[in-house]
Design a protein around this motif. Structure first.
Motif, mmCIF file in Angstrom:
data_model
loop_
_atom_site.group_PDB
_atom_site.id
_atom_site.type_symbol
_atom_site.label_atom_id
_atom_site.label_comp_id
_atom_site.label_asym_id
_atom_site.label_seq_id
_atom_site.Cartn_x
_atom_site.Cartn_y
_atom_site.Cartn_z
ATOM 1 N N LEU A 55 26.383 20.633 12.323
ATOM 2 C CA LEU A 55 27.050 20.268 13.630
ATOM 3 C C LEU A 55 28.575 19.832 13.267
ATOM 4 C CD1 LEU A 55 24.576 17.273 14.779
ATOM 5 C CD2 LEU A 55 25.070 19.575 15.699
ATOM 6 N N TRP A 56 28.846 19.777 11.676
ATOM 7 C CA TRP A 56 30.386 19.626 11.401
ATOM 8 C C TRP A 56 31.098 20.988 11.620
ATOM 9 C CZ3 TRP A 56 33.468 15.968 11.994
ATOM 10 C CH2 TRP A 56 34.332 15.860 11.205
ATOM 11 N N PHE A 57 30.404 22.024 11.298
ATOM 12 C CA PHE A 57 30.674 23.392 11.641
ATOM 13 C C PHE A 57 31.166 23.607 12.811
ATOM 14 C CE2 PHE A 57 29.430 25.223 7.290
ATOM 15 C CZ PHE A 57 30.598 25.961 7.099
ATOM 16 N N ILE A 58 30.298 23.295 13.685
ATOM 17 C CA ILE A 58 30.408 23.503 15.144
ATOM 18 C C ILE A 58 31.661 22.444 15.820
ATOM 19 C CG2 ILE A 58 29.284 23.197 17.442
ATOM 20 C CD1 ILE A 58 26.747 23.464 16.240
ATOM 21 N N ASN A 59 31.669 21.360 15.329
ATOM 22 C CA ASN A 59 32.785 20.282 15.623
ATOM 23 C C ASN A 59 34.053 21.047 15.082
ATOM 24 O OD1 ASN A 59 33.851 17.777 16.696
ATOM 25 N ND2 ASN A 59 34.385 17.730 14.453
ATOM 26 N N ARG A 61 44.060 12.879 12.271
ATOM 27 C CA ARG A 61 42.961 12.783 11.018
ATOM 28 C C ARG A 61 42.050 11.441 11.521
ATOM 29 N NH1 ARG A 61 47.724 14.312 8.164
ATOM 30 N NH2 ARG A 61 48.036 11.809 7.968
ATOM 31 N N ALA A 62 42.625 10.351 11.872
ATOM 32 C CA ALA A 62 41.874 9.335 12.639
ATOM 33 C C ALA A 62 40.701 9.883 13.778
ATOM 34 C CB ALA A 62 42.603 8.375 13.171
ATOM 35 N N LEU A 63 40.969 10.736 14.257
ATOM 36 C CA LEU A 63 40.065 11.426 15.221
ATOM 37 C C LEU A 63 38.991 11.778 14.508
ATOM 38 C CD1 LEU A 63 42.131 12.397 18.118
ATOM 39 C CD2 LEU A 63 40.568 10.395 18.285
ATOM 40 N N ALA A 64 39.349 12.785 13.575
ATOM 41 C CA ALA A 64 38.368 13.577 12.756
ATOM 42 C C ALA A 64 37.462 12.459 12.324
ATOM 43 C CB ALA A 64 39.419 14.457 11.708
ATOM 44 N N ASN A 65 37.867 11.406 11.478
ATOM 45 C CA ASN A 65 37.029 10.341 10.722
ATOM 46 C C ASN A 65 36.068 9.769 11.741
ATOM 47 O OD1 ASN A 65 38.789 10.954 8.558
ATOM 48 N ND2 ASN A 65 40.059 9.061 8.922
ATOM 49 N N SER A 102 31.851 9.974 11.884
ATOM 50 C CA SER A 102 31.053 8.987 11.844
ATOM 51 C C SER A 102 30.130 8.960 13.132
ATOM 52 C CB SER A 102 31.694 7.502 12.082
ATOM 53 O OG SER A 102 32.569 7.407 10.726
ATOM 54 N N TRP A 103 30.578 9.368 14.248
ATOM 55 C CA TRP A 103 29.699 9.540 15.468
ATOM 56 C C TRP A 103 28.707 10.567 15.409
ATOM 57 C CZ3 TRP A 103 34.736 9.666 18.876
ATOM 58 C CH2 TRP A 103 35.434 8.191 19.278
ATOM 59 N N ILE A 104 29.139 11.639 14.740
ATOM 60 C CA ILE A 104 28.176 12.757 14.629
ATOM 61 C C ILE A 104 26.948 12.217 13.670
ATOM 62 C CG2 ILE A 104 27.677 15.013 13.689
ATOM 63 C CD1 ILE A 104 30.378 15.853 14.560
ATOM 64 N N LEU A 105 27.342 11.600 12.573
ATOM 65 C CA LEU A 105 26.363 11.147 11.550
ATOM 66 C C LEU A 105 25.389 10.164 12.563
ATOM 67 C CD1 LEU A 105 24.904 10.654 8.976
ATOM 68 C CD2 LEU A 105 26.877 9.096 8.193
ATOM 69 N N ALA A 106 26.060 9.271 13.376
ATOM 70 C CA ALA A 106 25.180 8.230 13.922
ATOM 71 C C ALA A 106 24.231 8.751 15.071
ATOM 72 C CB ALA A 106 26.322 7.407 14.639
ATOM 73 N N GLY A 107 24.907 9.818 15.636
ATOM 74 C CA GLY A 107 23.861 10.513 16.310
ATOM 75 C C GLY A 107 22.503 11.191 15.736
#
Length: 296
Positions: free
Chosen positions: A188-192, A235-239, A243-248
């Motif tokens: 998912l991080w690759f896709i993001n 960078r704050a948006l990336a952080n 967290s949001w992807i991990l939460a999902g």
């Protein structure tokens, strides 16, 4: 991999593979119980006797070989040129071929139980080499792009540690589950990264996407932020995305864990059963004797 497609395709493959592992790991844990659970670095698509049982391993080998060819041919230019960046990506897939190929052979010759630890070491080497090549990448990722890649290294580090832990402690459900979660997270991080770094309309406010020109950077872009405030905000948006992807992912895992117990009949723990029998057997005879005496 320096394109949207180059991030989207492997990212989607990793995400689907991780979801497949999460589902099978949770199901195996609830069906076998904590006393009989054993981790696995792959899962049969159907019953072990089916011809499609090894489909996962076949797909991993096939996809990795295809990716190596695409990197060597410098997709989408299709020009055979030695570029360090492409060969670094191809090397990551090479270690994936080694792991999946070895595991497939051990299954076909019925030595998977004996060589489980070796397969685990090969699986850990996939993440180890990925972390190594990401950290010492020939493409100098700086700024926002570098921050995204640094966060990616954190995920790969978790995958490496959990793979080693699963190899050493094959009966550990947490290690196996964390490994599967980290694989989904990588995908998912690759896709993001592909969308946020390679689609101009999605680049953070105050930043622009610039494609390289000439030499080894024809297909490598960089996101440049106009001001320090814009870079800090990006960078704050990336952080937050991290967290949001991990939460999902965790919400999905929680739902899966709550779903399976409804389908599986709970088993009585043998130790508790023995203790219950012993407690019944240890009912004081004096109580029975007292009752008998009271009736006399």
């Amino acid at each position: 991999m320096g394109t949207l497609v180059g991030h989207l395709v492997p990212g989607l493959a990793l995400a689907l593979l991780g979801l497949w592992h999460i589902t099978n790991t949770v199901r195996a844990y609830h069906m076998k119980g904590s006393n009989h659970f054993r981790s696995s670095f792959w899962h049969p698509f159907m019953s072990p006797s089916s011809k499609l049982a090894y489909l996962e391993l076949f797909l991993i080998v096939s996809f990795s070989i295809f990716s190596i060819v695409m990197q060597v041919l410098d997709y989408p230019l299709y020009s055979f040129a030695f570029k360090f960046n492409n060969f670094e990506h191809a090397t990551m897939f090479l270690h994936l071929v080694i792991y999946a190929g070895f595991t497939l052979v051990t299954e076909m010759i019925h030595k998977s139980d004996i060589l489980f630890e070796v397969s685990g070491i090969f699986a850990a080497s996939v993440f180890g080499q990925e972390l190594f090549l990401l950290h010492y990448h020939s493409a100098d990722h700086v700024g926002l792009e570098g921050h995204y890649h640094w966060l990616m290294q954190l995920i790969v580090c978790v995958s490496l540690v959990s793979a080693l832990s699963t190899t050493i402690f094959p009966s550990s459900f947490p290690s196996s589950l964390v490994l599967s979660i980290s694989v989904v997270f990588q995908g998912l991080w690759f896709i993001n990264m592909g969308f946020l770094l390679w689609v101009p309309e999605l680049v953070p406010k105050g930043c622009t996407l610039r494609l390289g020109h000439g030499g080894d950077s024809d297909m490598h872009g960089s996101v440049i932020c106009g001001t320090h405030e814009a870079g800090f905000r990006a960078r704050a948006l990336a952080n937050l995305q991290f967290s949001w992807i991990l939460a999902g992912i965790l919400i999905f895992v929680g739902c899966i864990c709550l779903f399976y117990p409804k389908k599986v009949t709970p088993r009585v723990n043998s130790n508790e059963y023995e203790r219950l029998n012993s407690r019944v057997a240890e009912i004081p005879l004096s109580v029975a004797g007292f009752k008998q005496v009271s009736y006399q």
